[in-house]
Design an enzyme around this catalytic site. Structure first.
Site, PDB file in Angstrom:
ATOM      1  N   GLY A  99       0.856  -1.196   0.000  1.00 56.89           N
ATOM      2  CA  GLY A  99       0.000   0.000   0.000  1.00 56.89           C
ATOM      3  C   GLY A  99       0.880   1.228   0.000  1.00 56.89           C
ATOM      4  CG  ASP A 121       5.098   3.554  -2.443  1.00 59.58           C
ATOM      5  OD1 ASP A 121       4.635   4.544  -3.039  1.00 59.58           O
ATOM      6  OD2 ASP A 121       4.629   2.412  -2.568  1.00 59.58           O
TER       7      ASP A 121
HETATM    8  O1  RIB Z   1       3.623   1.483  -4.876  1.00 66.88           O
HETATM    9  C1  RIB Z   1       3.578   0.099  -4.642  1.00 66.88           C
HETATM   10  C2  RIB Z   1       2.300  -0.244  -3.949  1.00 66.88           C
HETATM   11  O2  RIB Z   1       1.222   0.041  -4.827  1.00 66.88           O
HETATM   12  C3  RIB Z   1       2.143  -1.692  -3.603  1.00 66.88           C
HETATM   13  O3  RIB Z   1       2.654  -2.018  -2.336  1.00 66.88           O
HETATM   14  C4  RIB Z   1       0.646  -1.933  -3.757  1.00 66.88           C
HETATM   15  O4  RIB Z   1       0.015  -2.221  -2.561  1.00 66.88           O
HETATM   16  C5  RIB Z   1       0.097  -0.651  -4.373  1.00 66.88           C
HETATM   17  O5  RIB Z   1      -0.506   0.156  -3.445  1.00 66.88           O
END
Ligand code: RIB
Length: 295
Positions: free
Chosen positions: A40, A239
């Protein structure tokens, strides 16, 4: 520990399969063993801010009442992320279906589930008002992102990672201090990354293995070169970049230096499988940022 970061966003259980290549429309292909791991974009960014960035980090999100929620809470807690404001929804924890190709590239479909129930209540607003940096993405409803922005102090830095990209209301463009996008998201939002500076004061464009570009109004653009690594799995590398960038800014780094650290952290993340499981430590990031080989 200095600097307070609040990450508002999604949390998913990632169901990951290695594939020989991405399937074509209408095609079935056989992949490898199924892996289940915490993911996520929001939760990944919070883990990165805490682990690799060393900031006091709170995650604001929503989970179901299921075992997937436990997996995510263990990961967040293990990184030292504060989870006291995570709420439980009457919906399953968000689930992401991820395929990873031999070159490390991924393709992802998300079933949002509980992520559609994220809420900025009084307690969340109070914590956001204490933050130096508020970081959000677009896997949760836009009105929640707007409510988080409204709760931030005027002198806090509001970072929006516009992923996955979607049309944004003017009211949101007006309050974003720093936009983080990859090249595809930049093209979706404005065509040319430079045009984004008409809407927000600063933009970081992540360029995968090529590092990133830092664009600021009335300043020369700056390139942070990529660091040479062997990519295993790119899932969540963006992320990690965002979380470390937020933590760096919260701790008083200027944008170019925060972007250098973030870039090193993102490079390390692609060398390991998984999203949150691939987040490096602050020591690893600092070592690569100082000693890493530029492309
Ligand atoms: O950016 C990667 C994430 O995108 C993954 O972990 C998946 O859950 C989606 O949210």
């Amino acid at each position: 520990m200095t600097g307070r970061v609040v990450v508002v966003g999604s949390a998913n259980v990632d169901l990951v399969v290695d594939v020989p290549r991405p399937p074509k429309a209408g095609e079935t292909i056989l992949g490898g063993r199924l892996r289940r791991s915490p993911g996520g974009k929001g939760a990944n960014q919070a883990v990165a801010a805490a682990w690799a960035g060393g900031a006091d980090t709170t995650f604001v999100g929503a989970l179901g009442e299921d075992e997937a929620a436990d997996l995510i809470l263990v990961s967040l807690g293990g990184a030292g992320v504060r989870t006291d404001l995570v709420e439980r929804a009457d919906a399953p924890t968000g689930t992401a279906f991820v395929t990873v190709s031999p070159d490390g590239e991924n393709a992802i479909v998300v079933a949002p589930g509980a992520n559609d129930h994220v809420r900025i209540g009084a307690a969340q607003a109070e914590r956001i008002a204490e933050a130096d940096v508020v970081l959000a993405q677009l896997e949760i409803p836009l009105d929640v992102v707007a409510a988080a922005a409204a709760a931030a102090r005027p002198d806090a830095v509001l970072i929006l990672n516009a992923a996955p990209s979607r049309e944004l209301p003017d009211s949101l463009w007006e309050v974003v201090d720093l936009l983080v996008v990859n090249e595809h998201e930049a093209a979706d939002l404005a065509g040319e990354p430079e045009l984004l500076l008409k809407r927000v004061p600063a933009v970081v464009v992540t360029l995968g293995g090529e590092g990133c570009a830092v664009l600021r109004r009335d300043q020369e653009p700056l390139r942070v070169p990529g660091i040479r690594v062997d990519a295993v799995d790119t899932t969540g590398a963006g992320d990690t970049f965002c979380g470390v960038l937020a933590a760096g800014l919260a701790q008083g780094l200027d944008l170019p230096n925060a972007a250098r650290l973030a870039s090193a952290a993102g490079a390390l993340a692609v060398t390991r499988p998984g999203a949150q499981e691939a987040v490096p430590t602050a020591v690893e990031v600092a070592a690569l940022a100082v000693g890493g080989k530029a492309r």
